[in-house]
Design a protein around this motif. Structure first.
Motif, PDB file in Angstrom:
ATOM      1  N   ILE A 255      19.024  23.570  42.042  1.00 46.64           N
ATOM      2  CA  ILE A 255      18.554  24.221  40.860  1.00 46.64           C
ATOM      3  C   ILE A 255      17.020  24.473  41.034  1.00 46.64           C
ATOM      4  CG2 ILE A 255      20.174  23.364  39.312  1.00 46.64           C
ATOM      5  CD1 ILE A 255      18.301  20.992  38.818  1.00 46.64           C
ATOM      6  N   GLN A 256      16.472  24.348  42.081  1.00 48.45           N
ATOM      7  CA  GLN A 256      15.038  24.715  42.197  1.00 48.45           C
ATOM      8  C   GLN A 256      14.630  26.110  42.064  1.00 48.45           C
ATOM      9  OE1 GLN A 256      13.908  23.636  46.245  1.00 48.45           O
ATOM     10  NE2 GLN A 256      13.533  21.452  45.907  1.00 48.45           N
ATOM     11  N   ASP A 257      15.314  26.982  42.392  1.00 47.84           N
ATOM     12  CA  ASP A 257      15.014  28.487  41.969  1.00 47.84           C
ATOM     13  C   ASP A 257      15.336  28.851  40.409  1.00 47.84           C
ATOM     14  OD1 ASP A 257      14.501  28.652  44.680  1.00 47.84           O
ATOM     15  OD2 ASP A 257      16.545  29.408  45.102  1.00 47.84           O
ATOM     16  N   VAL A 258      15.996  28.051  39.582  1.00 44.47           N
ATOM     17  CA  VAL A 258      16.341  28.544  38.447  1.00 44.47           C
ATOM     18  C   VAL A 258      15.519  27.688  37.278  1.00 44.47           C
ATOM     19  CG1 VAL A 258      18.496  29.624  39.052  1.00 44.47           C
ATOM     20  CG2 VAL A 258      18.375  27.239  38.350  1.00 44.47           C
ATOM     21  N   ALA A 259      14.721  26.249  37.870  1.00 38.79           N
ATOM     22  CA  ALA A 259      14.458  25.401  36.808  1.00 38.79           C
ATOM     23  C   ALA A 259      13.073  25.084  37.403  1.00 38.79           C
ATOM     24  CB  ALA A 259      15.354  24.122  36.619  1.00 38.79           C
ATOM     25  N   THR A 260      12.188  24.893  36.262  1.00 39.25           N
ATOM     26  CA  THR A 260      10.913  24.324  36.628  1.00 39.25           C
ATOM     27  C   THR A 260      10.899  22.825  37.083  1.00 39.25           C
ATOM     28  OG1 THR A 260      10.251  23.586  34.524  1.00 39.25           O
ATOM     29  CG2 THR A 260       9.805  26.191  35.348  1.00 39.25           C
ATOM     30  N   GLN A 261       9.863  22.417  37.477  1.00 38.08           N
ATOM     31  CA  GLN A 261       9.832  20.807  38.025  1.00 38.08           C
ATOM     32  C   GLN A 261      10.057  20.067  36.662  1.00 38.08           C
ATOM     33  OE1 GLN A 261       9.696  19.013  41.102  1.00 38.08           O
ATOM     34  NE2 GLN A 261      10.420  17.534  39.290  1.00 38.08           N
ATOM     35  N   ALA A 262       9.438  20.547  35.455  1.00 36.67           N
ATOM     36  CA  ALA A 262       9.576  19.810  34.297  1.00 36.67           C
ATOM     37  C   ALA A 262      11.040  19.707  34.050  1.00 36.67           C
ATOM     38  CB  ALA A 262       8.438  20.222  33.087  1.00 36.67           C
ATOM     39  N   GLN A 263      11.413  20.767  33.901  1.00 39.52           N
ATOM     40  CA  GLN A 263      13.063  20.950  33.422  1.00 39.52           C
ATOM     41  C   GLN A 263      13.936  19.952  34.360  1.00 39.52           C
ATOM     42  OE1 GLN A 263      13.421  25.147  33.691  1.00 39.52           O
ATOM     43  NE2 GLN A 263      13.343  25.433  31.599  1.00 39.52           N
ATOM     44  N   ARG A 264      13.513  19.969  35.563  1.00 39.27           N
ATOM     45  CA  ARG A 264      14.301  19.111  36.745  1.00 39.27           C
ATOM     46  C   ARG A 264      14.034  17.897  36.348  1.00 39.27           C
ATOM     47  NH1 ARG A 264      12.408  22.705  40.818  1.00 39.27           N
ATOM     48  NH2 ARG A 264      11.427  20.967  41.554  1.00 39.27           N
ATOM     49  N   SER A 265      13.014  17.425  35.995  1.00 38.36           N
ATOM     50  CA  SER A 265      12.759  16.131  35.654  1.00 38.36           C
ATOM     51  C   SER A 265      13.264  15.408  34.524  1.00 38.36           C
ATOM     52  CB  SER A 265      10.912  15.746  35.245  1.00 38.36           C
ATOM     53  OG  SER A 265      10.333  15.992  36.766  1.00 38.36           O
ATOM     54  N   ALA A 266      13.507  16.407  33.408  1.00 35.99           N
ATOM     55  CA  ALA A 266      14.119  15.976  32.211  1.00 35.99           C
ATOM     56  C   ALA A 266      15.448  15.914  32.551  1.00 35.99           C
ATOM     57  CB  ALA A 266      13.851  17.199  30.994  1.00 35.99           C
ATOM     58  N   LEU A 267      15.973  16.579  33.301  1.00 31.75           N
ATOM     59  CA  LEU A 267      17.473  16.745  33.651  1.00 31.75           C
ATOM     60  C   LEU A 267      17.813  15.283  34.551  1.00 31.75           C
ATOM     61  CD1 LEU A 267      20.312  17.532  33.783  1.00 31.75           C
ATOM     62  CD2 LEU A 267      19.714  19.008  35.949  1.00 31.75           C
ATOM     63  N   ALA A 268      16.885  14.989  35.329  1.00 31.95           N
ATOM     64  CA  ALA A 268      16.924  13.825  36.201  1.00 31.95           C
ATOM     65  C   ALA A 268      17.011  12.673  35.518  1.00 31.95           C
ATOM     66  CB  ALA A 268      16.046  13.725  37.010  1.00 31.95           C
ATOM     67  N   PHE A 269      15.970  12.432  34.203  1.00 26.87           N
ATOM     68  CA  PHE A 269      16.263  11.374  33.363  1.00 26.87           C
ATOM     69  C   PHE A 269      17.276  11.272  32.588  1.00 26.87           C
ATOM     70  CE2 PHE A 269      15.113   9.288  29.388  1.00 26.87           C
ATOM     71  CZ  PHE A 269      14.076   8.323  29.711  1.00 26.87           C
ATOM     72  N   THR A 270      17.890  12.516  32.084  1.00 27.25           N
ATOM     73  CA  THR A 270      19.083  12.439  31.222  1.00 27.25           C
ATOM     74  C   THR A 270      20.360  11.962  32.100  1.00 27.25           C
ATOM     75  OG1 THR A 270      18.421  14.304  30.052  1.00 27.25           O
ATOM     76  CG2 THR A 270      20.898  13.841  30.011  1.00 27.25           C
ATOM     77  N   ILE A 271      20.214  12.288  33.390  1.00 27.84           N
ATOM     78  CA  ILE A 271      21.410  11.868  34.314  1.00 27.84           C
ATOM     79  C   ILE A 271      21.258  10.258  34.466  1.00 27.84           C
ATOM     80  CG2 ILE A 271      22.155  11.793  36.854  1.00 27.84           C
ATOM     81  CD1 ILE A 271      21.422  14.940  36.711  1.00 27.84           C
ATOM     82  N   GLY A 272      19.849   9.880  34.684  1.00 25.04           N
ATOM     83  CA  GLY A 272      19.663   8.170  34.834  1.00 25.04           C
ATOM     84  C   GLY A 272      20.462   7.654  33.676  1.00 25.04           C
ATOM     85  N   VAL A 273      20.577   8.136  32.496  1.00 21.21           N
ATOM     86  CA  VAL A 273      20.839   7.507  31.275  1.00 21.21           C
ATOM     87  C   VAL A 273      22.405   7.508  31.301  1.00 21.21           C
ATOM     88  CG1 VAL A 273      20.872   7.255  28.963  1.00 21.21           C
ATOM     89  CG2 VAL A 273      18.766   7.851  30.066  1.00 21.21           C
ATOM     90  N   PHE A 274      22.963   9.033  31.676  1.00 22.75           N
ATOM     91  CA  PHE A 274      24.380   9.455  31.569  1.00 22.75           C
ATOM     92  C   PHE A 274      24.681  10.025  32.870  1.00 22.75           C
ATOM     93  CE2 PHE A 274      22.418  10.182  27.197  1.00 22.75           C
ATOM     94  CZ  PHE A 274      23.272   8.982  26.585  1.00 22.75           C
ATOM     95  N   PRO A 275      25.194   9.306  33.678  1.00 28.24           N
ATOM     96  CA  PRO A 275      25.336   9.650  35.238  1.00 28.24           C
ATOM     97  C   PRO A 275      26.673  10.832  34.955  1.00 28.24           C
ATOM     98  CG  PRO A 275      25.106   7.350  35.039  1.00 28.24           C
ATOM     99  CD  PRO A 275      25.293   7.923  33.813  1.00 28.24           C
ATOM    100  N   THR A 276      27.288  10.836  34.036  1.00 27.99           N
ATOM    101  CA  THR A 276      28.743  11.936  33.898  1.00 27.99           C
ATOM    102  C   THR A 276      27.992  13.206  33.890  1.00 27.99           C
ATOM    103  OG1 THR A 276      28.693  11.130  31.661  1.00 27.99           O
ATOM    104  CG2 THR A 276      30.260  10.311  33.057  1.00 27.99           C
ATOM    105  N   VAL A 277      26.839  13.386  33.106  1.00 26.81           N
ATOM    106  CA  VAL A 277      26.195  14.660  32.956  1.00 26.81           C
ATOM    107  C   VAL A 277      26.011  15.173  34.414  1.00 26.81           C
ATOM    108  CG1 VAL A 277      24.057  15.741  32.215  1.00 26.81           C
ATOM    109  CG2 VAL A 277      25.140  13.920  30.852  1.00 26.81           C
ATOM    110  N   GLY A 278      25.461  14.164  35.380  1.00 20.30           N
ATOM    111  CA  GLY A 278      25.209  14.632  36.667  1.00 20.30           C
ATOM    112  C   GLY A 278      26.421  15.371  37.341  1.00 20.30           C
ATOM    113  N   TRP A 279      27.398  14.361  37.138  1.00 14.71           N
ATOM    114  CA  TRP A 279      28.886  14.844  37.805  1.00 14.71           C
ATOM    115  C   TRP A 279      29.253  16.348  37.178  1.00 14.71           C
ATOM    116  CZ3 TRP A 279      31.340  13.986  42.115  1.00 14.71           C
ATOM    117  CH2 TRP A 279      32.516  14.381  41.897  1.00 14.71           C
TER     118      TRP A 279
END
Length: 540
Positions: A327-351
């Motif tokens: 998702i590097q080409d479609v999301a900014t670093q801030a968006q990727r960081s927010a998604l990463a934090f959400t995945i840390g809380v809810f790993p099923t979101v990452g899957w």
């Protein structure tokens, strides 16, 4: 009076003499911090600085010795005010150290100190909570566990551990033991059970050795020794958390040392999304800290919680490491960081995100993790309890309905009343479809035992037709076919956990109720006299 005084042991005398030292020691530590922060800096550099410091140290040491030896001074230090000041000394030390650091350190040094404090404090906090829990609450958890075993009637009373004193199960347990001891076979069996009691061994495997010996003055020991396996689990999680906080805080080097040669360069493969992984760790720590604190207050903080924390950090890091390049080409670093934090809380979101990212461009169907009978359908079950059940391998209602209640009760420390209700709901859910459940819910039936109670009623008349039980007509069956509700009731009778649920719900807080009355309540053929009906199929 002389006789009472002679009862004082040497340990008590030494303890009484050592108590006044605590507040004085606190004052000396505060004085030392103030001296090196203010006086030391104003003294001229050279040998004279050390001479002055030595003289002051000698004077303070002399005053200390005199204060300890003189009875008048010792009595003053033993006063209530001195003890209170000593208790608050540690807090004054901490606050004073922070204030001095903010006054005398430069802005760069303050940032470095903050980073070091964050790494130290947040890395040790989970381990400190575990040590505190193991030292203070294990005995209370054991007593509650034994009481739940008796109320669920998990085994013959003679085979269960001894119940706590001042409970209604003490006398029935003693009578059952005496009855078993009358025969030689019974004595041999009890000796074998007592030597390797399965219920006690399960408890100690999770919470460590159970302290039975009492400390001084009849008090239970304040500190228990942790088993080597538990130390390894907690230590591994603490090490991984510390590495994660170093990865996040990135403290600056002070001595400018390096373990690599001067011309060393990283190969760059595989690419490490440092910032994204850092936010993923923060999300995982956000969840882990809440989980540990909740389990601390729910008396559920075991070493296995730290295994779960270790697994979460590793899984979250791997998921984010895989998703970030996609998702590097479609999301900014801030968006990727927010998604990463959400995945840390809810790993099923990452899957789920990985499923979408792979399915759309490549057409690859990734197996879903969604269950046909998810636990989220149960009344009162939230994300925290669902994650606890998932840790124990209970992924859906079928797993919960067929689980060993002793293991689930001990491993999760979920309140037994709540756990029994969820198993009760699951049993009915698995034997009905969505339409039937909605129909039964309209008539107030939400669990399997509710259906048993409904069938325990007397004859009921609807539209001029008399039915043996009022629920014969609720779930309509095709003409010439057997009653749907009776079929459900017949299949429920074969569920093993249902008898434990009936035993639990048949409990009456009556001091005159005996063990045989509880067993009779489970085996009653109907619901008369306010008791639950038996957990066996009812024939038409």
């Amino acid at each position: 009076m002389a006789a009472d005084a002679s009862r004082d042991t040497p340990e008590q005398t030494s303890t009484a003499q050592a108590e006044p030292d605590a507040p004085l020691l606190g004052f000396l530590v505060i004085g030392a911090i103030l001296y090196f922060a203010i006086v030391w800096r104003s003294l001229p550099s050279g040998p004279s600085r050390w001479v002055v410091t030595g003289v002051i140290a000698a004077v303070v040491t002399g005053v200390w010795v005199l204060a300890v030896k003189l009875p008048t001074v010792r009595r003053g230090l033993s006063s209530q005010g001195a003890k209170l000041a000593g208790d608050f000394a540690v807090f004054f030390i901490l606050v004073g150290a922070v204030l001095l650091a903010s006054i005398y350190l430069t802005a760069e040094d303050q940032v470095l100190m903050l980073k070091l404090f964050a790494i130290l404090y947040f890395s040790l906090l989970p381990a400190v909570l575990y040590v505190q829990f193991s030292s203070r609450r294990t005995r209370t958890v054991w007593k509650e566990y034994v009481l739940n075993l008796f109320q669920l009637h998990m085994d013959d009373y003679a085979h269960l551990p001894e119940p706590p004193e001042m409970t209604r199960y003490v006398e029935p347990w003693r009578r059952a033991r005496q009855a078993a001891l009358k025969t030689a076979a019974g004595r041999e069996r009890l000796e074998e059970i007592d030597q390797r009691n399965i219920y006690r061994r399960k408890f100690e495997d999770l919470f460590g050795p159970l302290q039975t010996a009492h400390g001084r003055h009849g008090k239970e020991p304040a500190v228990v020794s942790l088993r080597a396996a538990h130390k390894l689990q907690v230590g591994a999680a603490t090490l991984l958390i510390a590495i994660g906080w170093v990865f996040v805080a990135e403290p600056e080097t002070v001595f400018h040392k390096s373990i690599t040669p001067a011309d060393f360069e990283l190969a760059g493969l595989p690419a490490l999304p440092r910032e994204t992984i850092a936010f993923a760790f923060l999300g995982a720590y956000f969840y882990i800290l809440q989980m540990i604190v909740r389990r601390f207050f729910q008396n559920d903080l075991k070493a296995t919680a730290y295994v779960s924390a270790t697994m979460r950090i590793i899984i979250v890091a791997l998921l984010v490491w895989t998703i970030d390049p996609l998702i590097q080409d479609v999301a900014t670093q801030a968006q990727r960081s927010a998604l990463a934090f959400t995945i840390g809380v809810f790993p099923t979101v990452g899957w789920q995100a990985l499923q979408l990212l792979v399915k759309k461009p490549l057409g690859i169907v990734v197996p879903t993790l969604r269950s046909e009978h998810p636990l989220s359908k149960l009344d009162g079950l939230n994300i925290w309890y669902e994650s606890r059940l998932l840790e124990e391998g209970i992924e859906d209602m079928q797993n919960l309905a067929t689980a060993d209640l002793v293991d689930v009760m001990l491993n999760t420390r979920i309140p037994v009343e709540r756990l029994v209700d969820w198993v009760d709901q699951s049993l009915l859910y698995l034997h009905t479809n969505q339409e039937d459940r909605q129909t039964l819910r309209r008539y107030g039936v939400r669990t399997a035992t509710d259906l048993l109670d409904a069938f325990a009623c007397e004859a009921y008349t609807v539209d001029g037709k008399t039915f043996r039980d009022q629920f014969d007509w609720v779930l309509d069956a095709p003409p010439g076919k057997p009653s749907v509700t009776r079929s459900i009731l017949a299949t429920l009778g074969s569920e093993r956990n249902l008898q434990h649920i009936v035993a639990w719900k048949s409990f009456k807080p009556d001091t005159d109720t005996r063990e045989d009355a509880l067993l009779e309540a489970v085996s009653l053929p109907n619901g008369r006299h306010g008791q639950r009906p038996r957990a066996t199929p009812v024939r038409g």
